[in-house]
Design an enzyme around this catalytic site. Structure first.
Site, short mmCIF file in Angstrom:
data_model
loop_
_atom_site.label_atom_id
_atom_site.label_comp_id
_atom_site.label_asym_id
_atom_site.label_seq_id
_atom_site.Cartn_x
_atom_site.Cartn_y
_atom_site.Cartn_z
CB CYS A 1 -1.02 -0.14 1.28
SG CYS A 1 -1.91 -1.48 1.29
CG HIS B 1 -3.02 3.54 2.86
ND1 HIS B 1 -3.73 3.18 1.74
CD2 HIS B 1 -2.85 2.33 3.51
CE1 HIS B 1 -3.98 1.90 1.54
NE2 HIS B 1 -3.60 1.37 2.84
CG ASN C 1 -6.29 -0.71 1.77
OD1 ASN C 1 -5.84 -0.49 0.72
ND2 ASN C 1 -5.74 -1.48 2.86
O1 UT7 Z 1 -3.13 -1.39 4.06
C1 UT7 Z 1 -2.99 -1.89 5.17
C2 UT7 Z 1 -4.05 -3.14 5.12
N1 UT7 Z 1 -4.57 -3.55 6.24
C3 UT7 Z 1 -5.14 -2.71 7.08
O2 UT7 Z 1 -4.90 -1.31 7.27
C4 UT7 Z 1 -5.84 -3.37 8.05
C5 UT7 Z 1 -5.82 -3.14 9.59
N2 UT7 Z 1 -6.91 -3.76 10.38
C6 UT7 Z 1 -8.17 -3.32 10.54
O3 UT7 Z 1 -8.52 -2.81 9.59
C7 UT7 Z 1 -8.84 -4.14 11.33
O4 UT7 Z 1 -7.97 -4.79 12.34
C8 UT7 Z 1 -9.99 -5.12 10.96
C9 UT7 Z 1 -10.90 -4.23 10.23
C10 UT7 Z 1 -9.42 -6.16 9.91
C11 UT7 Z 1 -10.78 -6.02 11.91
O5 UT7 Z 1 -11.18 -4.96 12.98
P1 UT7 Z 1 -10.90 -5.06 14.51
O6 UT7 Z 1 -11.56 -4.15 15.15
O7 UT7 Z 1 -9.41 -5.19 14.49
O8 UT7 Z 1 -11.58 -6.43 14.76
P2 UT7 Z 1 -10.91 -7.99 15.40
O9 UT7 Z 1 -9.97 -8.69 14.40
O10 UT7 Z 1 -10.17 -7.53 16.81
O11 UT7 Z 1 -12.26 -8.86 15.65
C12 UT7 Z 1 -13.10 -8.23 16.61
C13 UT7 Z 1 -14.37 -9.26 16.55
C14 UT7 Z 1 -14.03 -10.68 16.46
O12 UT7 Z 1 -14.97 -11.49 17.26
P3 UT7 Z 1 -14.85 -11.88 18.69
O13 UT7 Z 1 -13.66 -12.75 18.72
O14 UT7 Z 1 -14.51 -10.78 19.61
O15 UT7 Z 1 -16.08 -12.67 18.98
C15 UT7 Z 1 -13.97 -11.17 15.03
O16 UT7 Z 1 -14.07 -12.38 14.73
O17 UT7 Z 1 -15.02 -8.97 15.29
C16 UT7 Z 1 -14.99 -10.20 14.52
N3 UT7 Z 1 -15.02 -9.83 13.22
C17 UT7 Z 1 -16.17 -9.64 12.32
N4 UT7 Z 1 -17.27 -9.44 12.33
C18 UT7 Z 1 -17.87 -9.24 11.57
C19 UT7 Z 1 -13.85 -9.70 12.21
N5 UT7 Z 1 -14.26 -9.53 11.27
C20 UT7 Z 1 -15.45 -9.35 11.06
C21 UT7 Z 1 -16.43 -9.00 10.13
N6 UT7 Z 1 -17.70 -8.84 10.39
N7 UT7 Z 1 -15.98 -8.58 8.70
#
Ligand code: UT7
Length: 326
Positions: free
Chosen positions: A113, A253, A283
């Site tokens: 990115c 970004h 993204n």
């Molecule tokens: O260009 C660089 C590229 N990457 C990035 O910039 C990504 C950076 N990271 C992020 O944007 C975030 O970490 C994500 C959007 C990928 C995930 O968000 P988060 O707030 O960090 O969620 P998490 O991974 O901590 O998950 C929290 C909860 C989990 O459930 P439990 O274990 O608390 O029950 C996940 O399983 O949310 C759940 N979860 C979802 N629920 C609904 C994870 N993805 C999803 C989803 N829809 N798409």
């Protein structure tokens, strides 16, 4: 030293819109969750048969037209991408031919990115040293091609688009004032595409194991990304004797609205001076900063004399920033 100036901007996003509602039917997620955790409402996805160079060419044509430059005047083409049309030749090579540029040098830069800041910075060096007069710097991706649409951690974020900038020597005080590039390979496993390269060449097994799709430890990427944004913004401001207050518009970004908000807060920039379009594009990797800059300019949010701060981070890890006097 000569200063490189952006004399034309272009952007292109595929017509096909993928909304959060449509994603609800593909993976266990909800519009509400995606908006709350990422800020993304919809994103663009390339049509079947539409490749990265197709998007890049449209953005480049618009940038050249706006610059009043002909393809044959281009001395060098650099494309930031992680999703080139093929492993080789480079996407820049395909752009050179199909745009009708003469046999100018062309290269791709793989910086995930941060391909936006890397391509802009590398392109600017050639103008600054006087080596080339017209450089075409592009960021283009079809990230949907390496997205696993059964993986809700990535498919809600990644999308397709292209942006381009024509760089020429500046004849006034406007131009790219400074750029900084960084990388730290210790973080490679946080965001990568396991198969398709020399480590794991494509086989039936790699495809069956879905190893040709991007893998991401989103939560860990999030934390490192905020820290890197803040560090590189702080350093480029300090080296140029500037404070956050001096910046008219911060164009980060577009990875996740929460990352942008957290970084802006720590840097000391109010959101009124931060450009956000992640809600409509998701993204788009190396295209993201170009697409955001073009949109900010088209909307009249970038005026002559403004001081712009661009910053990005991506897989690798790579990160970097650019300071531009418009
Ligand atoms: O260009 C660089 C590229 N990457 C990035 O910039 C990504 C950076 N990271 C992020 O944007 C975030 O970490 C994500 C959007 C990928 C995930 O968000 P988060 O707030 O960090 O969620 P998490 O991974 O901590 O998950 C929290 C909860 C989990 O459930 P439990 O274990 O608390 O029950 C996940 O399983 O949310 C759940 N979860 C979802 N629920 C609904 C994870 N993805 C999803 C989803 N829809 N798409």
């Amino acid at each position: 030293m000569i200063r490189a100036k952006i004399v034309g901007l272009g952007a292109y996003a595929p017509k096909r819109v993928l909304t959060n509602k449509a994603l609800e039917k593909m993976v266990e997620t909800s519009d509400q969750w995606i908006v709350r955790r990422t800020g993304v409402r919809e994103r663009r996805i390339a049509e079947e048969g539409e490749a990265t160079s197709d998007l890049a060419i449209r953005a480049a044509q618009q940038a050249l037209e706006r610059a009043g430059a002909e393809p044959r005047e281009v001395d060098f083409i650099i494309v930031g991408t992680t999703t080139g049309d093929m492993a080789f030749p480079t996407t820049a090579n395909l752009v050179q031919h199909r745009l009708g540029c003469r046999t100018a040098g062309s290269a791709d830069v793989y910086a995930a990115c941060t391909g936006s800041i890397y391509s802009l910075s590398i392109g600017a060096q050639y103008v600054q040293t006087g080596k080339y007069r017209t450089v075409l710097a592009i960021g283009a991706e079809t990230l949907s091609r390496i997205t696993d649409f059964t993986d809700r951690g990535t498919c809600i974020l990644l999308a397709d688009a292209a942006g381009a900038a024509v760089l020429r020597p500046s004849d006034d005080t406007a131009g790219i004032l400074d750029t900084d590039l960084y990388s730290d390979g210790q973080y490679w496993e946080l965001l990568y595409q396991p198969a398709g390269g020399s480590r794991n060449p494509a086989t039936h097994e790699t495809v069956d194991k879905r190893m040709h799709y991007a893998k991401m430890k989103g939560n860990e990427v999030f934390k490192v990304a905020v820290r890197m944004f803040v560090e590189c913004v702080g350093r480029i401001l300090e080296r140029n004797g500037l404070k956050a207050d001096d910046i008219n518009l911060f164009i980060p970004h577009q990875a996740n609205l929460r990352i942008i908000e957290a970084a802006a807060k720590r840097v000391g920039l109010p959101m009124e001076r931060v450009f956000v379009n992640v809600d409509r594009y998701g993204n788009t990797g190396a295209a993201s900063v170009y697409v955001a800059l073009e949109e900010a300019w088209s909307m009249g949010r970038v005026k002559p004399g403004d001081l712009l701060l661009l910053a990005a981070f991506g897989g690798g890890f790579t990160w970097g920033a650019a300071l531009i006097r418009w």
